[in-house]
Design an enzyme around this catalytic site. Structure first.
Site, mmCIF file in Angstrom:
data_model
loop_
_atom_site.group_PDB
_atom_site.id
_atom_site.type_symbol
_atom_site.label_atom_id
_atom_site.label_comp_id
_atom_site.label_asym_id
_atom_site.label_seq_id
_atom_site.Cartn_x
_atom_site.Cartn_y
_atom_site.Cartn_z
ATOM 1 N N LYS A 137 -3.627 -7.805 -17.818
ATOM 2 C CA LYS A 137 -3.799 -6.418 -17.533
ATOM 3 C C LYS A 137 -2.857 -5.974 -18.010
ATOM 4 O O LYS A 137 -1.957 -6.047 -19.260
ATOM 5 C CB LYS A 137 -2.841 -7.190 -16.302
ATOM 6 N N ASP A 196 -7.394 -0.847 -11.030
ATOM 7 C CA ASP A 196 -7.100 -1.248 -10.732
ATOM 8 C C ASP A 196 -5.879 -0.185 -9.775
ATOM 9 O O ASP A 196 -6.676 1.038 -9.707
ATOM 10 C CB ASP A 196 -5.232 -1.829 -10.976
HETATM 11 P P1 NDP Z 1 -6.323 1.793 -4.802
HETATM 12 O O1 NDP Z 1 -5.561 2.689 -6.342
HETATM 13 O O2 NDP Z 1 -7.986 2.138 -4.392
HETATM 14 O O3 NDP Z 1 -5.319 1.946 -3.348
HETATM 15 C C1 NDP Z 1 -3.948 1.413 -3.212
HETATM 16 C C2 NDP Z 1 -2.962 1.897 -1.569
HETATM 17 O O4 NDP Z 1 -2.585 0.854 -1.252
HETATM 18 C C3 NDP Z 1 -3.380 3.110 -1.984
HETATM 19 O O5 NDP Z 1 -3.386 3.892 -0.322
HETATM 20 C C4 NDP Z 1 -2.221 3.660 -1.730
HETATM 21 O O6 NDP Z 1 -2.007 4.651 -1.121
HETATM 22 C C5 NDP Z 1 -2.023 1.983 -1.393
HETATM 23 N N1 NDP Z 1 -0.539 2.165 -1.894
HETATM 24 C C6 NDP Z 1 0.219 2.300 -3.746
HETATM 25 N N2 NDP Z 1 1.081 1.793 -3.543
HETATM 26 C C7 NDP Z 1 2.187 1.973 -2.683
HETATM 27 C C8 NDP Z 1 3.344 1.352 -1.883
HETATM 28 N N3 NDP Z 1 4.202 1.338 -2.549
HETATM 29 N N4 NDP Z 1 3.260 0.881 -0.426
HETATM 30 C C9 NDP Z 1 1.952 1.623 0.489
HETATM 31 N N5 NDP Z 1 1.308 1.608 0.045
HETATM 32 C C10 NDP Z 1 0.706 1.798 -0.767
HETATM 33 O O7 NDP Z 1 -5.565 0.036 -5.614
HETATM 34 P P2 NDP Z 1 -6.952 -0.605 -5.380
HETATM 35 O O8 NDP Z 1 -7.581 -0.566 -4.178
HETATM 36 O O9 NDP Z 1 -7.573 -1.001 -6.070
HETATM 37 O O10 NDP Z 1 -5.655 -2.257 -5.960
HETATM 38 C C11 NDP Z 1 -4.911 -2.335 -4.275
HETATM 39 C C12 NDP Z 1 -4.282 -3.756 -4.331
HETATM 40 O O11 NDP Z 1 -5.128 -4.755 -4.539
HETATM 41 C C13 NDP Z 1 -3.448 -3.768 -5.359
HETATM 42 O O12 NDP Z 1 -2.624 -4.630 -5.533
HETATM 43 C C14 NDP Z 1 -4.778 -4.495 -6.919
HETATM 44 O O13 NDP Z 1 -3.605 -5.348 -8.083
HETATM 45 C C15 NDP Z 1 -4.923 -5.348 -6.043
HETATM 46 N N6 NDP Z 1 -6.329 -5.604 -6.516
HETATM 47 C C16 NDP Z 1 -7.363 -4.399 -7.107
HETATM 48 C C17 NDP Z 1 -8.415 -4.799 -7.190
HETATM 49 C C18 NDP Z 1 -9.973 -3.996 -7.601
HETATM 50 O O14 NDP Z 1 -10.797 -4.466 -7.995
HETATM 51 N N7 NDP Z 1 -9.594 -2.834 -7.222
HETATM 52 C C19 NDP Z 1 -8.781 -6.545 -7.412
HETATM 53 C C20 NDP Z 1 -7.995 -7.295 -7.563
HETATM 54 C C21 NDP Z 1 -6.916 -7.402 -6.961
HETATM 55 P P3 NDP Z 1 -1.145 6.252 -2.057
HETATM 56 O O15 NDP Z 1 -2.590 6.549 -2.089
HETATM 57 O O16 NDP Z 1 -0.493 6.567 -0.729
HETATM 58 O O17 NDP Z 1 -0.668 5.784 -3.341
#
Ligand code: NDP
Length: 450
Positions: free
Chosen positions: A126, A166
């Site tokens: 990571k 991510d």
């Molecule tokens: P994105 O950046 O596309 O989206 C993240 C989302 O989560 C946004 O809506 C963001 O809101 C919100 N968010 C971030 N931090 C916080 C917080 N502290 N409190 C509340 N909401 C929050 O990321 P992903 O969708 O890619 O990833 C989301 C999760 O999934 C992570 O844990 C990642 O590790 C996991 N993941 C992702 C994969 C992938 O293929 N993308 C694969 C496996 C796991 P805002 O815009 O306001 O920050």
């Protein structure tokens, strides 16, 4: 508690006392392995756990870049190359101000087990930076990505380490990173990064894969527990990023009604069901805030986040899908969900539920789809992207999606079989940890003391 397990946990805590997220992830995995350790006392002599919790390598580096006003900014970059037991290091890059070594190590550690579950030959890693892409221009993001890759390129390669996206790293960032890698190396190594654009080596269905995979896993889990289906169920999904959007899409295609989504500022509730096209427009095109949904859907209700707990978990739902970030479901929120009759929780994000929250759900007969199994569809499809790059070949959306679905069905089967084998009932959290640990341990023993 098993004496060997207890000793390793204590030593790990002592060595990494300033890394709370990492210790949380280690404790969650290790404590669930007790039944395996009890059956295999020989693991202690082989120092299996000690080797599992120590990353093979951690690289940290300076990332200097110039913002649009001409100011020089310095961020910190990381790559944790945790385990190459079953393939090249593989795992995403996170760009977020909260990034630190503890978060990188927790994510890298989780990734080893997740990747083992996919059945694909990929190790665990990571990386990322404390850079905040929010509010930055495209040119600023490009300059940052170029500087980041100027250092990272020394440590990665299609057979060495293959990063992906991510939080904060989507198609735009992967494009800039790939361009800089290619420029420095003077070689078209498609398989060095995944999540690429379709015009230069990306895979169809990679964008959708994590969210779709989460729903495929949920379908299997519901089917195995009372032959239930998603059709007609109410669903709430935290986040509105990559994972959340495509979990919503597949849930809706499966006949569920998604009534709420969120971002870090607050959540929207739409009793008519979320209009996903509007969310995609706000988040994927305009890069706006979820509150903007009210401009086109005045009947929806927006609740700003004010304290520790996310307001989305106060909404009544059958199925809750935390798809935003780590530790986003507090015990108080879990109690509210149970009070409101939740039947299943699917972890789309990594470690969204702390250990005590998972235990609370299980004690209250709520089914839990654990992150390292339920969100493995993204990395599994990244491995399919790597295969296509090696073959100089493109598969259709339907072909990739079908492979993804089969992988998720198999992952669920493995979690279920391992849970049953070690008398864990329908505790798929333990099932996922045990199934992947057994596979990794087998590889570790075969490869000698390395
Ligand atoms: P994105 O950046 O596309 O989206 C993240 C989302 O989560 C946004 O809506 C963001 O809101 C919100 N968010 C971030 N931090 C916080 C917080 N502290 N409190 C509340 N909401 C929050 O990321 P992903 O969708 O890619 O990833 C989301 C999760 O999934 C992570 O844990 C990642 O590790 C996991 N993941 C992702 C994969 C992938 O293929 N993308 C694969 C496996 C796991 P805002 O815009 O306001 O920050």
């Amino acid at each position: 508690m098993n004496e060997y397990l207890k000793r390793v946990l204590e030593e790990t805590k002592k060595k990494n006392s300033n890394e709370p997220e990492y210790l949380q992830a280690v404790e969650e995995v290790l404590t669930s392995l007790e039944p395996v350790l009890d059956r295999h006392p020989e693991y202690e002599k082989l120092a299996i756990l000690e080797r599992m919790v120590e990353p093979e390598r951690i690289v940290t580096f300076r990332v200097p870049w110039v913002d649009d006003s001409g100011k020089i900014v310095v961020n910190r970059g990381y790559r944790v190359q945790f385990s190459s037991l079953i393939g090249p290091y593989k795992g995403g890059l996170r760009f977020d101000p909260s990034v630190n070594q503890s978060i990188m190590k927790f994510l890298g550690f989780e990734q080893i087990f997740k990747n083992a579950l996919t059945g694909r030959p990929i190790g665990g890693g990571k990386g990322g930076s404390d850079f905040d892409p929010k509010g930055k221009s495209d040119n600023e993001v490009m300059r940052f990505c170029q500087s980041f890759m100027t250092e990272l390129q020394r440590h990665i390669g299609a057979d060495v380490d293959v990063p992906a996206g991510d939080i904060g790293v989507g198609g735009r960032e992967i494009g800039y990173l790939f361009g800089q890698y290619k420029r420095i190396k003077n070689s078209y190594e498609g398989g060095v990064l995944t999540g690429k654009g379709l015009s230069y080596g990306g895979s169809l269905a990679r964008t959708e894969a994590t969210g779709y995979g989460l729903i495929y896993f949920m379908r299997e889990m519901l089917k195995a527990n009372g032959n239930q289906t998603l059709a007609g169920k109410t669903v709430t999904i935290s986040g509105s990023g990559n994972v959340a959007i495509y979990a919503c899409e597949k849930a809706q295609q499966s006949g569920a009604k998604v009534v709420a989504m969120s971002d870090s500022s607050g959540c929207i509730y739409d009793k008519n069901g979320i209009d996903l096209a509007a969310i995609k427009q706000i988040k994927e095109v305009e890069r706006g805030r979820i509150k903007d949904y009210l401009k086109t859907h005045p009947d929806a209700v927006y609740t700003a986040r004010t304290g520790e707990n996310s307001p989305i978990w106060d909404i009544k739902t059958d199925i809750a899908l935390p798809c935003a970030t780590q530790n986003e479901v507090s015990l108080q929120s879990a109690q509210k969900l149970v009070e409101n009759g939740v039947i299943a929780v699917g972890e789309g994000a990594n470690m969204p539920c702390p250990k005590e929250v998972i235990e609370y759900f299980l004690e209250n007969n709520v089914l839990v789809a654990p992150a390292k199994a339920a969100n493995a569809g993204g990395v599994a499809t990244s491995a399919i992207e790597m295969s296509q790059n090696s073959m100089r070949y493109y598969m259709t959306f339907e072909e990739v999606d079908k492979m993804l679905e089969n992988i998720m069905v198999n992952i669920f089967r493995e979690c279920r079989t391992s849970a049953e084998k070690y008398n864990q009932g329908n505790n798929y959290v333990a099932g996922a940890n045990i199934a992947s640990f057994v596979k990794l341990t087998d590889a570790m023993i075969s490869q000698g003391i390395v």
